[in-house]
Design a protein around this motif. Structure first.
Motif, PDB file in Angstrom:
ATOM      1  N   ILE A 302       0.839  -1.214   0.000  1.00  0.00           N
ATOM      2  CA  ILE A 302       0.000   0.000   0.000  1.00  0.00           C
ATOM      3  C   ILE A 302       0.863   1.248   0.000  1.00  0.00           C
ATOM      4  O   ILE A 302       0.603   2.211  -0.724  1.00  0.00           O
ATOM      5  CB  ILE A 302      -0.944   0.001   1.221  1.00  0.00           C
ATOM      6  CG1 ILE A 302      -1.993  -1.113   1.084  1.00  0.00           C
ATOM      7  CG2 ILE A 302      -1.642   1.342   1.375  1.00  0.00           C
ATOM      8  CD1 ILE A 302      -2.884  -1.272   2.296  1.00  0.00           C
ATOM      9  N   ARG A 305       2.470   1.816  -3.528  1.00  0.00           N
ATOM     10  CA  ARG A 305       1.511   2.356  -4.503  1.00  0.00           C
ATOM     11  C   ARG A 305       1.107   3.775  -4.159  1.00  0.00           C
ATOM     12  O   ARG A 305       0.982   4.628  -5.066  1.00  0.00           O
ATOM     13  CB  ARG A 305       0.294   1.452  -4.611  1.00  0.00           C
ATOM     14  CG  ARG A 305      -0.765   1.986  -5.548  1.00  0.00           C
ATOM     15  CD  ARG A 305      -1.678   0.892  -6.043  1.00  0.00           C
ATOM     16  NE  ARG A 305      -1.085   0.125  -7.136  1.00  0.00           N
ATOM     17  CZ  ARG A 305      -1.684  -0.912  -7.714  1.00  0.00           C
ATOM     18  NH1 ARG A 305      -2.865  -1.317  -7.301  1.00  0.00           N
ATOM     19  NH2 ARG A 305      -1.105  -1.553  -8.714  1.00  0.00           N
ATOM     20  N   SER A 306       0.945   4.088  -2.889  1.00  0.00           N
ATOM     21  CA  SER A 306       0.514   5.436  -2.480  1.00  0.00           C
ATOM     22  C   SER A 306       1.589   6.471  -2.758  1.00  0.00           C
ATOM     23  O   SER A 306       1.297   7.583  -3.203  1.00  0.00           O
ATOM     24  CB  SER A 306       0.171   5.450  -0.984  1.00  0.00           C
ATOM     25  OG  SER A 306      -0.889   4.595  -0.706  1.00  0.00           O
ATOM     26  N   TYR A 307       2.844   6.126  -2.486  1.00  0.00           N
ATOM     27  CA  TYR A 307       3.936   7.090  -2.637  1.00  0.00           C
ATOM     28  C   TYR A 307       4.509   7.111  -4.044  1.00  0.00           C
ATOM     29  O   TYR A 307       5.266   8.025  -4.389  1.00  0.00           O
ATOM     30  CB  TYR A 307       5.057   6.771  -1.647  1.00  0.00           C
ATOM     31  CG  TYR A 307       4.656   6.861  -0.201  1.00  0.00           C
ATOM     32  CD1 TYR A 307       3.568   7.651   0.196  1.00  0.00           C
ATOM     33  CD2 TYR A 307       5.338   6.159   0.773  1.00  0.00           C
ATOM     34  CE1 TYR A 307       3.200   7.719   1.527  1.00  0.00           C
ATOM     35  CE2 TYR A 307       4.965   6.230   2.110  1.00  0.00           C
ATOM     36  CZ  TYR A 307       3.877   7.012   2.481  1.00  0.00           C
ATOM     37  OH  TYR A 307       3.529   7.072   3.787  1.00  0.00           O
TER      38      TYR A 307
END
Length: 309
Positions: A302, A305-307
Motif C-alpha cells: 500500500i 503504490r501510495s507514494y
C-alpha cells in the motif's frame, strides 16, 4: 532533423544516450549531420525526469516541421501520453520518416494495439502477461518493422542509435562514436535482454537453469522444492545444494524473492488491485503478502503504490 519526444517523468538515461550519440557524431563528422530538438508531448516549456532532473523543452504544438527521425523515450507517463504522441508518430511514418519508440512508450504502443509486436523491457513483461498479450512482446534489445523501431530502451538505446547512425551515414562513423562512448561492441537487434533475478540468458544449460525456468513459469502457482527437483531429475537435497552453492539461498527463498519482485513490478506499473497482484504472484492472502513484501522492501504494498516510489 532528429526530434526526441518526452513526457513528464521521462527516462533521463535514454534522453542522454540518444542526444549525446548524435552530438558526438556531429562533432566527429565536423559538421551538423543531425539537427537535434528536444520536444515535449505537453504544452510545458520544462519537464522533470524520473529522479528529478529538470530540462527546457519545446512544446510539440509549437513545432512546424515533422522530423526525419522521431525518438520517443520511455517514462512514467507514457501510457497517458500515448493519445498525444501517437498521431505525431503516425504522421512522421506516413511522411516517410523513421520512428523509434523506447521502453515504456513501446509497451504503451503495444498495449493499445498500435503495434503488432514490439521489443519491451523485461520489467514490463508482467503487465503484458496480465493483459494477455505477452506473446506480442519480444525479449530482444530492439526490433524493426518497416519505419517503426521499438526498443527495450535504457542502455539498449545506444545500440539502436548506433545502428541508425551506421544506416544513415557510415559504419566508420558508427564505430568512431562507439569508441568515444567507450562501448566495446555493438549488440545486434536480436540480442536477448539481460533480465530478471535469474538472468537465464547468462546461465549455462544445466539443472540450475532448468529449475529457475520452472520457477519463472509457475509464479502464480509456485511449486515445492521437491516438485521442482523431480521435474529436473534431482533429489530435493541436490537441488538445495545447487542453489546454496550458486545463489546463496534455498530454492524456496529464491522463489519467494522472484515472486515479490514480480509483485513490485505489477504494483508500480499496473492498475491491478493489491489482492489481484498477491494472487497472481502465488501468495495465498493479502496479509501474508504484505508482511513478506515489507520484510523484503522496507514498505508495505500500500505504501509503495501510495507514494509512487
Amino acid at each position: 532533423m532528429v526530434e526526441i519526444l518526452l513526457a513528464q517523468g521521462f527516462v533521463a538515461t535514454e534522453l542522454a544516450i540518444a542526444f549525446d550519440s548524435f552530438r558526438i557524431a556531429n562533432r566527429l563528422a565536423g559538421r551538423e549531420l543531425f539537427r537535434l530538438q528536444i520536444v515535449s508531448v505537453d504544452a510545458a516549456n520544462t519537464l522533470t525526469s524520473l529522479g528529478g532532473m529538470e530540462i527546457t523543452v519545446t512544446p510539440m504544438d509549437s513545432t512546424t516541421n515533422l522530423p526525419d527521425l522521431l525518438i520517443v523515450t520511455g517514462g512514467s507517463e507514457m501510457a497517458r501520453a500515448l493519445r498525444r504522441f501517437l498521431p505525431r508518430l503516425q504522421r512522421v511514418r506516413n511522411a516517410g520518416g523513421l520512428a523509434v519508440v523506447l521502453s515504456d512508450a513501446a509497451q504503451a504502443l503495444l498495449t493499445a494495439g498500435a503495434a503488432e509486436t514490439a521489443a519491451v523491457h523485461w520489467e514490463g513483461r508482467p503487465m503484458l502477461e496480465e493483459a494477455g498479450i505477452a506473446e506480442r512482446g519480444t525479449n530482444t534489445l530492439f526490433t524493426r518493422s518497416g519505419n517503426l523501431v521499438t526498443s527495450a530502451g535504457m542502455a539498449a538505446t545506444a545500440d539502436v542509435v548506433l545502428a541508425l547512425i551506421a544506416e544513415m551515414t557510415s559504419l566508420v562513423l558508427m564505430r568512431d562514436v562507439g569508441r568515444v562512448l567507450l562501448l566495446e561492441r555493438l549488440r545486434m537487434a536480436e540480442s536477448e535482454q539481460p533480465q530478471g533475478l535469474s538472468d537465464l540468458a547468462s546461465l549455462p544449460d544445466g539443472p540450475l537453469r532448468k529449475a529457475l525456468k520452472a520457477m519463472e513459469t509457475n509464479i502464480e502457482f509456485p511449486q515445492s522444492t521437491a516438485e521442482i527437483a523431480q521435474s529436473i531429475n534431482l533429489s530435493a537435497r541436490q537441488l538445495e545444494r545447487l542453489f546454496a552453492r550458486h545463489l546463496g539461498k534455498s530454492p524456496q527463498a529464491y522463489s519467494r524473492d522472484l515472486r515479490l519482485h514480480r509483485a513490485r513490478t505489477l504494483i508500480e506499473g499496473s492498475s491491478l488491485s493489491l489482492t489481484e497482484i498477491a494472487l497472481s504472484c502465488g501468495f495465498e492472502g493479502s496479509a501474508h503478502f504484505s508482511r513478506l513484501f515489507k520484510q523484503r522492501y522496507g514498505m508495505t504494498p500500500i505504501m509503495l503504490r501510495s507514494y509512487g516510489l
